[in-house]
Design an enzyme around this catalytic site. Structure first.
Site, short mmCIF file in Angstrom:
data_model
loop_
_atom_site.label_atom_id
_atom_site.label_comp_id
_atom_site.label_asym_id
_atom_site.label_seq_id
_atom_site.Cartn_x
_atom_site.Cartn_y
_atom_site.Cartn_z
N CYS A 109 -17.56 9.41 6.38
CA CYS A 109 -17.05 10.21 5.41
C CYS A 109 -18.23 11.30 5.05
O CYS A 109 -17.86 12.05 4.31
CB CYS A 109 -18.18 9.68 4.40
SG CYS A 109 -17.25 7.52 3.87
N HIS A 252 -20.31 13.05 -2.44
CA HIS A 252 -19.23 12.50 -1.44
C HIS A 252 -18.65 10.87 -2.78
O HIS A 252 -19.95 10.44 -2.91
CB HIS A 252 -19.41 11.10 -0.41
CG HIS A 252 -18.70 10.42 0.05
ND1 HIS A 252 -17.39 11.07 0.12
CD2 HIS A 252 -18.60 8.85 0.33
CE1 HIS A 252 -16.83 9.49 1.47
NE2 HIS A 252 -17.82 8.28 1.24
N ASN A 282 -11.98 5.87 -2.87
CA ASN A 282 -13.19 6.36 -1.39
C ASN A 282 -12.47 6.83 -0.68
O ASN A 282 -11.51 5.96 0.49
CB ASN A 282 -13.98 5.74 -1.12
CG ASN A 282 -14.84 6.25 0.14
OD1 ASN A 282 -14.57 7.45 0.51
ND2 ASN A 282 -16.35 5.40 0.48
O1 UT7 Z 1 -18.20 6.28 2.37
C1 UT7 Z 1 -19.81 4.91 2.28
C2 UT7 Z 1 -18.22 3.92 1.92
N1 UT7 Z 1 -18.81 2.51 1.43
C3 UT7 Z 1 -20.12 2.60 -0.15
O2 UT7 Z 1 -20.19 3.53 -0.29
C4 UT7 Z 1 -20.25 1.22 -0.42
C5 UT7 Z 1 -21.21 1.16 -1.16
N2 UT7 Z 1 -21.33 -0.05 -1.67
C6 UT7 Z 1 -20.79 -0.38 -2.91
O3 UT7 Z 1 -19.94 0.37 -3.80
C7 UT7 Z 1 -20.87 -2.06 -3.62
O4 UT7 Z 1 -21.58 -2.17 -2.88
C8 UT7 Z 1 -19.54 -2.51 -3.82
C9 UT7 Z 1 -18.75 -2.21 -4.88
C10 UT7 Z 1 -18.64 -2.35 -2.31
C11 UT7 Z 1 -19.78 -3.80 -4.33
O5 UT7 Z 1 -20.45 -4.28 -5.13
P1 UT7 Z 1 -21.67 -4.71 -5.81
O6 UT7 Z 1 -22.16 -4.45 -6.37
O7 UT7 Z 1 -22.37 -5.11 -4.39
O8 UT7 Z 1 -20.33 -6.79 -5.74
P2 UT7 Z 1 -21.58 -8.07 -4.17
O9 UT7 Z 1 -20.97 -7.04 -2.41
O10 UT7 Z 1 -22.54 -8.07 -4.39
O11 UT7 Z 1 -20.64 -8.78 -4.57
C12 UT7 Z 1 -20.60 -9.22 -6.01
C13 UT7 Z 1 -19.25 -10.77 -6.04
C14 UT7 Z 1 -19.74 -11.06 -4.89
O12 UT7 Z 1 -18.66 -12.56 -5.68
P3 UT7 Z 1 -19.96 -14.01 -5.34
O13 UT7 Z 1 -20.54 -14.27 -4.46
O14 UT7 Z 1 -21.52 -13.01 -7.03
O15 UT7 Z 1 -19.46 -14.91 -5.99
C15 UT7 Z 1 -18.26 -10.96 -4.44
O16 UT7 Z 1 -17.38 -11.69 -3.33
O17 UT7 Z 1 -18.04 -10.02 -6.18
C16 UT7 Z 1 -17.46 -10.49 -5.45
N3 UT7 Z 1 -16.44 -9.24 -5.18
C17 UT7 Z 1 -15.64 -8.72 -5.83
N4 UT7 Z 1 -14.93 -9.70 -6.44
C18 UT7 Z 1 -13.99 -9.55 -7.29
C19 UT7 Z 1 -16.17 -8.29 -3.79
N5 UT7 Z 1 -15.09 -7.68 -3.81
C20 UT7 Z 1 -14.55 -8.28 -5.01
C21 UT7 Z 1 -13.13 -7.69 -5.70
N6 UT7 Z 1 -12.86 -8.16 -6.76
N7 UT7 Z 1 -12.64 -6.76 -5.08
#
Ligand code: UT7
Length: 329
Positions: A109, A252, A282
């Site tokens: 990225c 980005h 992204n």
């Molecule tokens: O170019 C660089 C590329 N990457 C990035 O910039 C990514 C950076 N990270 C992020 O943007 C965020 O961490 C995410 C959007 C990927 C995730 O958001 P988060 O607030 O960190 O969520 P999390 O991973 O802590 O997950 C929270 C909950 C989990 O459930 P439990 O364990 O709390 O029950 C996940 O299983 O959300 C769940 N979850 C979803 N639920 C519905 C994860 N993905 C999904 C989904 N739909 N797509």
């Protein structure tokens, strides 16, 4: 180096959050509130990375009013080439840029920003006069479409900028900082499938092929909200620029929460933060030029505007550049 023109290309299919919720257990509400993404573009099976890159590059050449054979270099930032030996030469041929050397640059990225700074070195030394930098990625090929934690985030696209040698006083790259930290690279990878196959006698060989994208979202999120403000602060200090002097923040496009957090750190009003990830998600190396092109074409970014840009992602890699948009003659 002057930033003269831009172009972009979108992949053919639009996939909404609601569409994805038919494939994985997710919801429009979760994706919107956690990321800001509403839909993304995904290439059809007959749409290549080269197609996207050529379309974006041709639009930049058209805006610049440049004949393709006046280009000295085509630099393609991509992590998803059609050909591992390099896709840039095919893009060069597709653009009819017969006099240009062409090669790929891979930095996920951050690729576009790294390529832009690389191109500037050739232009500043006088080795080259005209360069086309293209950021293009088709991460849809490497996403596990059954993994809801990653598949909702990514899309395909391409963006390009036409760059020209200029006097030092008119240089549109006012400063830059580039960083890498491989020791933290495990948090976002697109790794080789580990293989060990018999060759002859007792020797063995590996077989090429990749696993889908693996990401620890929380680690990458923390990395971004710590390192992007830090490197932007260094950039502003290095160039004696205040946040108030910026016309636009061009980051980005990974997550709206990251864009907002970075803007808030510098008290930059959200109206000055360029964002189109609602429509694209992204798109890796293409997010920054895709966003820039949209804002140039709708008149938000005008000649003379000052932009602070930052790319970040796998590697880990990140960087920042202070840019002045010149526009076509
Ligand atoms: O170019 C660089 C590329 N990457 C990035 O910039 C990514 C950076 N990270 C992020 O943007 C965020 O961490 C995410 C959007 C990927 C995730 O958001 P988060 O607030 O960190 O969520 P999390 O991973 O802590 O997950 C929270 C909950 C989990 O459930 P439990 O364990 O709390 O029950 C996940 O299983 O959300 C769940 N979850 C979803 N639920 C519905 C994860 N993905 C999904 C989904 N739909 N797509």
């Amino acid at each position: 180096m002057a930033l003269v023109a831009s172009g972009s290309a979108q992949a053919n299919q639009t996939i909404s959050n609601a569409d994805l919720s038919e494939r994985v257990q997710t919801s429009d509400e979760w994706i919107r509130t956690r990321t800001g993404i509403q839909s993304r573009r995904v290439s059809t099976p007959d749409e290549s990375l080269n197609d996207l890159a050529i379309r974006a590059g041709a639009k930049a050449l058209e805006m610049a009013h440049w004949e393709p054979d006046t280009l000295d270099m085509v630099l393609l930032a991509t992590s998803t080439p059609d050909d591992l030996f390099g896709s840039a030469p095919k893009v060069q041929a597709g653009l009819k840029a017969h006099n240009a050397v062409a090669f790929d640059l891979t930095a996920a990225c951050s690729g576009f920003l790294f390529a832009l700074v690389t191109a500037a070195q050739y232009l500043r030394t006088g080795a080259m006069q005209r360069v086309l930098v293209i950021g293009a990625d088709q991460l849809s090929r490497f996403v596990d479409w059954d993994d809801r934690s990653t598949c909702v985030l990514f899309g395909d696209g391409a963006g390009a900028v036409a760059l020209e040698a200029t006097s030092a006083e008119a240089d549109g790259l006012l400063g830059f900082r580039l960083r890498s930290d491989g020791s933290r690279g495990h948090s976002l990878t697109l790794p080789q499938i580990p293989t060990s196959l018999p060759l002859v006698n007792t020797t063995r060989h590996q077989c090429g092929g990749y696993l889908p994208i693996q990401m620890n979202g929380q680690e990458v999120y923390k990395f971004a909200v710590r390192e992007v403000p830090a490197i932007l602060k260094e950039l502003l200090e290095q160039t004696s620029t205040t946040p108030e002097q910026l016309d636009w923040l061009l980051l980005h496009q990974a997550n709206q929460r990251i864009l907002d957090a970075v803007a808030d750190r510098f008290s930059i009003p959200h109206s000055k933060v360029l964002s189109n990830l609602a429509n694209y998600g992204n798109t890796s190396a293409s997010t920054i030029p895709l966003m820039l092109d949209e804002a140039v074409r709708d008149g938000r970014v005008a000649p003379g505007h000052l932009l602070a840009s930052s790319g970040f992602g796998a590697g880990l890699s990140w960087g920042a550049a202070l840019l002045r948009w010149q526009g076509p003659a």
